[in-house]
Motif scaffolding. Sequence first.
Motif, PDB file in Angstrom:
ATOM      1  N   ALA A 251      -3.663   5.971   7.912  1.00 54.05           N
ATOM      2  CA  ALA A 251      -3.736   6.523   6.547  1.00 54.05           C
ATOM      3  C   ALA A 251      -2.583   7.508   6.309  1.00 54.05           C
ATOM      4  O   ALA A 251      -2.009   7.561   5.218  1.00 54.05           O
ATOM      5  CB  ALA A 251      -5.071   7.208   6.322  1.00 54.05           C
ATOM      6  N   PHE A 252      -2.236   8.288   7.336  1.00 50.19           N
ATOM      7  CA  PHE A 252      -1.141   9.246   7.222  1.00 50.19           C
ATOM      8  C   PHE A 252       0.180   8.484   7.015  1.00 50.19           C
ATOM      9  O   PHE A 252       0.973   8.811   6.123  1.00 50.19           O
ATOM     10  CB  PHE A 252      -1.077  10.112   8.490  1.00 50.19           C
ATOM     11  N   CYS A 253       0.380   7.450   7.813  1.00 47.64           N
ATOM     12  CA  CYS A 253       1.633   6.671   7.707  1.00 47.64           C
ATOM     13  C   CYS A 253       1.719   6.025   6.329  1.00 47.64           C
ATOM     14  O   CYS A 253       2.784   6.023   5.701  1.00 47.64           O
ATOM     15  CB  CYS A 253       1.692   5.610   8.796  1.00 47.64           C
ATOM     16  N   LYS A 254       0.585   5.504   5.864  1.00 44.87           N
ATOM     17  CA  LYS A 254       0.583   4.846   4.545  1.00 44.87           C
ATOM     18  C   LYS A 254       0.945   5.860   3.460  1.00 44.87           C
ATOM     19  O   LYS A 254       1.715   5.567   2.549  1.00 44.87           O
ATOM     20  CB  LYS A 254      -0.814   4.276   4.287  1.00 44.87           C
ATOM     21  N   ARG A 255       0.387   7.045   3.587  1.00 40.21           N
ATOM     22  CA  ARG A 255       0.663   8.091   2.578  1.00 40.21           C
ATOM     23  C   ARG A 255       2.159   8.443   2.565  1.00 40.21           C
ATOM     24  O   ARG A 255       2.801   8.481   1.520  1.00 40.21           O
ATOM     25  CB  ARG A 255      -0.185   9.341   2.877  1.00 40.21           C
ATOM     26  N   ILE A 256       2.705   8.670   3.753  1.00 40.28           N
ATOM     27  CA  ILE A 256       4.134   9.033   3.829  1.00 40.28           C
ATOM     28  C   ILE A 256       4.998   7.900   3.259  1.00 40.28           C
ATOM     29  O   ILE A 256       5.937   8.128   2.499  1.00 40.28           O
ATOM     30  CB  ILE A 256       4.548   9.329   5.294  1.00 40.28           C
ATOM     31  N   ASN A 257       4.644   6.670   3.622  1.00 42.35           N
ATOM     32  CA  ASN A 257       5.474   5.534   3.200  1.00 42.35           C
ATOM     33  C   ASN A 257       5.355   5.227   1.716  1.00 42.35           C
ATOM     34  O   ASN A 257       6.162   4.464   1.181  1.00 42.35           O
ATOM     35  CB  ASN A 257       5.127   4.292   4.025  1.00 42.35           C
ATOM     36  N   SER A 258       4.347   5.789   1.062  1.00 39.96           N
ATOM     37  CA  SER A 258       4.218   5.475  -0.376  1.00 39.96           C
ATOM     38  C   SER A 258       4.596   6.657  -1.267  1.00 39.96           C
ATOM     39  O   SER A 258       4.402   6.620  -2.475  1.00 39.96           O
ATOM     40  CB  SER A 258       2.794   5.011  -0.680  1.00 39.96           C
ATOM     41  N   MET A 259       5.162   7.706  -0.670  1.00 36.44           N
ATOM     42  CA  MET A 259       5.551   8.863  -1.489  1.00 36.44           C
ATOM     43  C   MET A 259       6.750   8.530  -2.396  1.00 36.44           C
ATOM     44  O   MET A 259       7.619   7.760  -2.010  1.00 36.44           O
ATOM     45  CB  MET A 259       5.911  10.046  -0.591  1.00 36.44           C
ATOM     46  N   PRO A 260       6.792   9.132  -3.597  1.00 32.29           N
ATOM     47  CA  PRO A 260       7.938   8.862  -4.480  1.00 32.29           C
ATOM     48  C   PRO A 260       9.211   9.528  -3.952  1.00 32.29           C
ATOM     49  O   PRO A 260       9.139  10.562  -3.282  1.00 32.29           O
ATOM     50  CB  PRO A 260       7.515   9.506  -5.805  1.00 32.29           C
ATOM     51  N   GLN A 261      10.339   8.935  -4.271  1.00 29.56           N
ATOM     52  CA  GLN A 261      11.631   9.497  -3.839  1.00 29.56           C
ATOM     53  C   GLN A 261      12.380  10.081  -5.038  1.00 29.56           C
ATOM     54  O   GLN A 261      12.206   9.609  -6.159  1.00 29.56           O
ATOM     55  CB  GLN A 261      12.510   8.402  -3.220  1.00 29.56           C
TER      56      GLN A 261
END
Length: 501
Positions: free
Chosen positions: A288-298
């Motif tokens: 869940a942590f990895c998914k959150r980081i990978n879906s953050m806006p840039q």
Amino acid sequence: MFDRKRVVIIGSGLGGLSCGTILQKNGFDVTVVEQGTQPGGCLQCFERKGAKFETGMHFIGSALPGQTMHSLMNYLGLLDDVKLSQLDENGYDIVSLAGQNFSFANGREPFIETMASYFPKEKDNIRKYYDIVKLIASSSALHSLTSSHRDDAIHAEYQLKSINDELDQIFGDDMLKNVIVGALPLYSAQLDKTPFAQHAHIADFYNQSAFRIVGGSDHIAHSLVANIGRMGGQVITRCKVHRIVCDERQAVGVDTDKGFINADIVVSTIHPMRTLELLAGTNILRPAFCKRINSMPQTNGGFSVYLKFKKNTVPYMNSNFYAYRGNTPWNCEQYTDEQWPKGFLYMHMCHKENPVWAESGIIISYMNYDEVAKWHGTKIGRRGDDYERFKKERAERLINDIERHFPGFKDSVDSFYTSTPLTYVDYTGTEQGSMYGIAKDISLGVAGRVPYRTRIPNLLLAGQNVNSHGMLGVLVGTIIACSELIPAQTIYGQIQQSKCR
Ligand SMILES: Cc1cc2nc3c(=O)[nH]c(=O)nc-3n(C[C@H](O)[C@H](O)[C@H](O)COP(=O)(O)OP(=O)(O)OC[C@H]3O[C@@H](n4cnc5c(N)ncnc54)[C@H](O)[C@@H]3O)c2cc1C
């Protein structure tokens, strides 16, 4: 003193080098590893035909004695090596909107008076705006280096409120609202998304005082590298980290181009998505942590034109110049091919103290990654003729836009060079070439923040994605991350002590 623990820091940008300085100063045994040939990340400069260009950091704020950045630079040992040149106090930023130029002056009264000279009916509101910005900036102990018990409440409020919402509440005049955010490319702000707190910190940072770095921002990197070395640490370039090696509980070191380096502590200052890639195969982190980081806006990517001027033809401009084709700085990241560039930032580099003529300058405009995505995977300098043509055509559009504001400009350009979001992907590893890494978004609340601690107990995150980007944002993130290893009070005490020297 603390145990002499071995710390490996991934990345030698401002984040990595400042963490390295603080940790080495406090008895850790620091090795900073950098994939590039030069240290510095966004502090790097390059030279062409005898002209020098800055690729990232161009100016910093709050650097007069007694102000926060002066104290931090003193603490990091930068003041002897890094010479600053103050931007025009009466107009460090000039915003050009709808055919009119608006100057931003340093300090409370000059700022209010100058802005009120353009918008006399809004004078009380300008005062109110200034005081809210100041309240937010000074209520953060980390940004102002003072302690305050009001931090949390003020921050929670303005972290969750958008810039435009707050400005709508303060001002009646729509043009003034647009002028006030004229420098928004500095933080890649987006309508309805970027927190007012971010605007406030950056507005206050530069309003206190604004400076260019004489000779280029790479002086900051070189000074930090030298300081780390003098204290017994090391910075190794051309040494890409391919994997953070973990046992079943924690990190034990890193695999690099130059072999395995073991570590008691690993600090990663690179883009968090790149850090996760270095941890592939490790199952300590929650999916869940990895998914959150990978879906953050840039944040937006940028296109830069680096200009070498003909000798003694362009008077040195001691201000930053932001211009927009329409009457708003908002939404410049949303464009069609015909509309680009909706706006740009134009600056001169300060080559020596008190320059009369500019030797080089830069124009920066937003560029979305999808414009260059078809060249993804190609190598720097070998992306093909169509890429070169694309860049040349874009550069000429920007140069033509400058010509409209500064007639005769085109004739003063000796030569120019360019960079796109792909350049930043290759040089710094930032996702999709985003200029400032992960973007803040009020709708995400705390889920939009990158933690400096991970479930891997001896892996810390730092750099521009933790806390915020820029000289102050990154250094505040550094202090937060280092406070995991050294009591925060010790770091504050050292900063205060260094002021007295
Ligand atoms: C165009 C532009 C203009 C800017 N202007 C200003 C300004 O005027 N004022 C201001 O205050 N800020 C400015 N900024 C922001 C500021 O420069 C950055 O926020 C800051 O320098 C970022 O530092 P960092 O250490 O977090 O990251 P970076 O500088 O990106 O450093 C990360 C480093 O990690 C290295 N790396 C990545 N992956 C690996 C790996 N696997 N192994 C080893 N090394 C690796 C990279 O090569 C890089 O050197 C600007 C940024 C840009 C892009």
